[in-house]
Design a protein around this motif. Structure first.
Motif, PDB file in Angstrom:
ATOM      1  N   TYR A  35       0.830  -1.205   0.000  1.00  0.00           N
ATOM      2  CA  TYR A  35       0.000   0.000   0.000  1.00  0.00           C
ATOM      3  C   TYR A  35       0.865   1.255   0.000  1.00  0.00           C
ATOM      4  CZ  TYR A  35      -3.751  -3.183   1.392  1.00  0.00           C
ATOM      5  OH  TYR A  35      -4.659  -4.205   1.432  1.00  0.00           O
ATOM      6  N   ASN A  41      -8.397   9.139  -0.009  1.00  0.00           N
ATOM      7  CA  ASN A  41      -9.785   9.420   0.325  1.00  0.00           C
ATOM      8  C   ASN A  41     -10.670   8.955  -0.817  1.00  0.00           C
ATOM      9  OD1 ASN A  41     -10.318  11.684  -1.615  1.00  0.00           O
ATOM     10  ND2 ASN A  41      -8.672  12.630  -0.429  1.00  0.00           N
ATOM     11  N   VAL A  42     -11.971   8.928  -0.565  1.00  0.00           N
ATOM     12  CA  VAL A  42     -12.895   8.328  -1.527  1.00  0.00           C
ATOM     13  C   VAL A  42     -13.988   9.299  -1.978  1.00  0.00           C
ATOM     14  CG1 VAL A  42     -12.491   5.976  -0.750  1.00  0.00           C
ATOM     15  CG2 VAL A  42     -14.227   7.343   0.396  1.00  0.00           C
ATOM     16  N   THR A 111     -11.571   9.299   9.215  1.00  0.00           N
ATOM     17  CA  THR A 111     -11.117   8.051   8.616  1.00  0.00           C
ATOM     18  C   THR A 111     -12.033   6.899   9.043  1.00  0.00           C
ATOM     19  OG1 THR A 111      -8.825   8.807   8.627  1.00  0.00           O
ATOM     20  CG2 THR A 111      -9.188   6.442   8.394  1.00  0.00           C
ATOM     21  N   GLN A 113     -13.200   2.583   7.960  1.00  0.00           N
ATOM     22  CA  GLN A 113     -12.810   1.394   7.209  1.00  0.00           C
ATOM     23  C   GLN A 113     -13.502   1.410   5.842  1.00  0.00           C
ATOM     24  OE1 GLN A 113     -12.875  -2.394   9.309  1.00  0.00           O
ATOM     25  NE2 GLN A 113     -12.871  -1.316  11.265  1.00  0.00           N
ATOM     26  N   ARG A 114     -12.814   0.863   4.861  1.00  0.00           N
ATOM     27  CA  ARG A 114     -13.292   0.923   3.476  1.00  0.00           C
ATOM     28  C   ARG A 114     -14.677   0.294   3.316  1.00  0.00           C
ATOM     29  NH1 ARG A 114     -10.699   1.122  -1.751  1.00  0.00           N
ATOM     30  NH2 ARG A 114     -12.056   0.204  -3.313  1.00  0.00           N
ATOM     31  N   TRP A 115     -14.950  -0.833   3.986  1.00  0.00           N
ATOM     32  CA  TRP A 115     -16.205  -1.540   3.775  1.00  0.00           C
ATOM     33  C   TRP A 115     -17.416  -0.686   4.142  1.00  0.00           C
ATOM     34  CZ3 TRP A 115     -19.744  -2.257   7.631  1.00  0.00           C
ATOM     35  CH2 TRP A 115     -19.303  -2.150   8.954  1.00  0.00           C
ATOM     36  N   THR A 117     -17.657   2.616   3.679  1.00  0.00           N
ATOM     37  CA  THR A 117     -17.767   3.888   2.970  1.00  0.00           C
ATOM     38  C   THR A 117     -17.665   3.822   1.454  1.00  0.00           C
ATOM     39  OG1 THR A 117     -15.367   4.242   3.168  1.00  0.00           O
ATOM     40  CG2 THR A 117     -16.741   5.115   4.926  1.00  0.00           C
ATOM     41  N   PHE A 118     -17.040   2.790   0.905  1.00  0.00           N
ATOM     42  CA  PHE A 118     -16.653   2.925  -0.513  1.00  0.00           C
ATOM     43  C   PHE A 118     -16.510   1.584  -1.197  1.00  0.00           C
ATOM     44  CE2 PHE A 118     -13.245   3.745  -3.761  1.00  0.00           C
ATOM     45  CZ  PHE A 118     -13.952   4.658  -4.529  1.00  0.00           C
ATOM     46  N   SER A 119     -17.252   1.400  -2.286  1.00  0.00           N
ATOM     47  CA  SER A 119     -17.058   0.250  -3.169  1.00  0.00           C
ATOM     48  C   SER A 119     -17.617   0.619  -4.537  1.00  0.00           C
ATOM     49  CB  SER A 119     -17.751  -1.004  -2.627  1.00  0.00           C
ATOM     50  OG  SER A 119     -17.502  -2.107  -3.490  1.00  0.00           O
ATOM     51  N   SER A 136      -5.890  -6.069  -5.449  1.00  0.00           N
ATOM     52  CA  SER A 136      -6.607  -4.816  -5.222  1.00  0.00           C
ATOM     53  C   SER A 136      -8.110  -5.046  -5.366  1.00  0.00           C
ATOM     54  CB  SER A 136      -6.146  -3.746  -6.218  1.00  0.00           C
ATOM     55  OG  SER A 136      -4.772  -3.467  -6.066  1.00  0.00           O
ATOM     56  N   ASP A 147     -20.109  -6.251  -1.972  1.00  0.00           N
ATOM     57  CA  ASP A 147     -19.702  -5.401  -0.848  1.00  0.00           C
ATOM     58  C   ASP A 147     -20.906  -4.720  -0.205  1.00  0.00           C
ATOM     59  OD1 ASP A 147     -17.080  -6.081  -1.235  1.00  0.00           O
ATOM     60  OD2 ASP A 147     -16.550  -4.268  -2.332  1.00  0.00           O
TER      61      ASP A 147
END
Length: 237
Positions: A35, A41-42, A111, A113-115, A117-119, A136, A147
């Protein structure tokens, strides 16, 4: 400073602290983790309406610079990977707020976790499979749907104490996805994890199940589901 990767990647970067390397090759992946050493950011923005209105009424009228950020097929940089479009950077909005509001502009970030906020569903199956093969996120429609369900599973399991059996991943056109169980909790049922915990208590859901809950006033307790269940409640005034 919040900077887009197309600006930071080509630049030699100073150390982030005394123990860090000097990043002489720019923003490249850490070989130990795979990484970037710099947080990303998303594009999820929350803007205070009065501040935004003031910027819209200012000399720039809310307009930020536009640019072209081509995605190339390979390192020869002679063929586009996908159609190139005119873009503007969300990173420029905080700069515009600061420019026009000065010390009154309060810009920060949270901040998560990705799950949670963003997919995105931005890649075709071929590009998604290539991304998955590199370790990735695929960013394909199938992975975005998976997701979406997975986020509900995580929220429901943590908030309600329900026992949820997750299915094994399956490959769809080279993209590993887990589509079951498929759970959708509509906003009319619950908007927050706290509200989910108040309305959904305990129970067990098998890996082959589908659950859709829609409508206010629904409370579920000790549900044992091994199949499909759709609950829709229409409130009559």
């Amino acid at each position: 400073m919040n900077a887009h990767h197309n600006r930071s990647h080509p630049l030699p970067l100073p150390p982030t602290n005394r123990e860090s390397p000097d990043f002489k090759d720019g923003d490249v992946d850490d070989p130990a983790t795979g990484y970037s050493a710099f947080p990303g950011n998303v594009n999820n923005l929350l803007v205070k309406i009065p501040s935004y209105a003031a910027v819209l009424a200012g000399p720039d009228q809310g307009v930020v610079d536009e640019f072209v950020n081509p995605k190339y097929k390979d390192d020869t940089r002679t063929t586009f990977k996908k159609p190139t479009r005119l873009e503007c950077m969300m990173q420029d909005l905080p700069l515009l707020l600061t420019k026009q509001l000065g010390s009154e502009a309060k810009v920060g970030f949270t901040t998560m976790q990705r799950w949670l906020t963003f997919s995105p569903a931005k890649n075709d199956p071929g590009a998604g499979a290539d991304s998955a093969a590199k370790g990735s996120p695929p960013g394909s429609p199938s992975s975005a749907e998976a997701d979406f369900y997975s986020a509900y599973l995580s929220i429901l399991g943590a908030a309600s104490g329900a026992s949820i059996e997750r299915a094994e991943p399956v490959s769809k056109l080279g993209i590993p996805v887990t589509l079951m169980p498929a759970i959708v909790l509509e906003p009319s049922f619950a908007l927050t994890s706290e509200e989910v915990g108040e309305k959904f208590k305990g129970g067990k859901i098998s890996s082959r199940s589908t659950l859709v809950v829609e409508g206010a006033g629904v409370e579920i307790e000790d549900l044992e589901l091994d199949g499909a269940l759709v609950i829709k409640v229409t409130n009559q005034n």
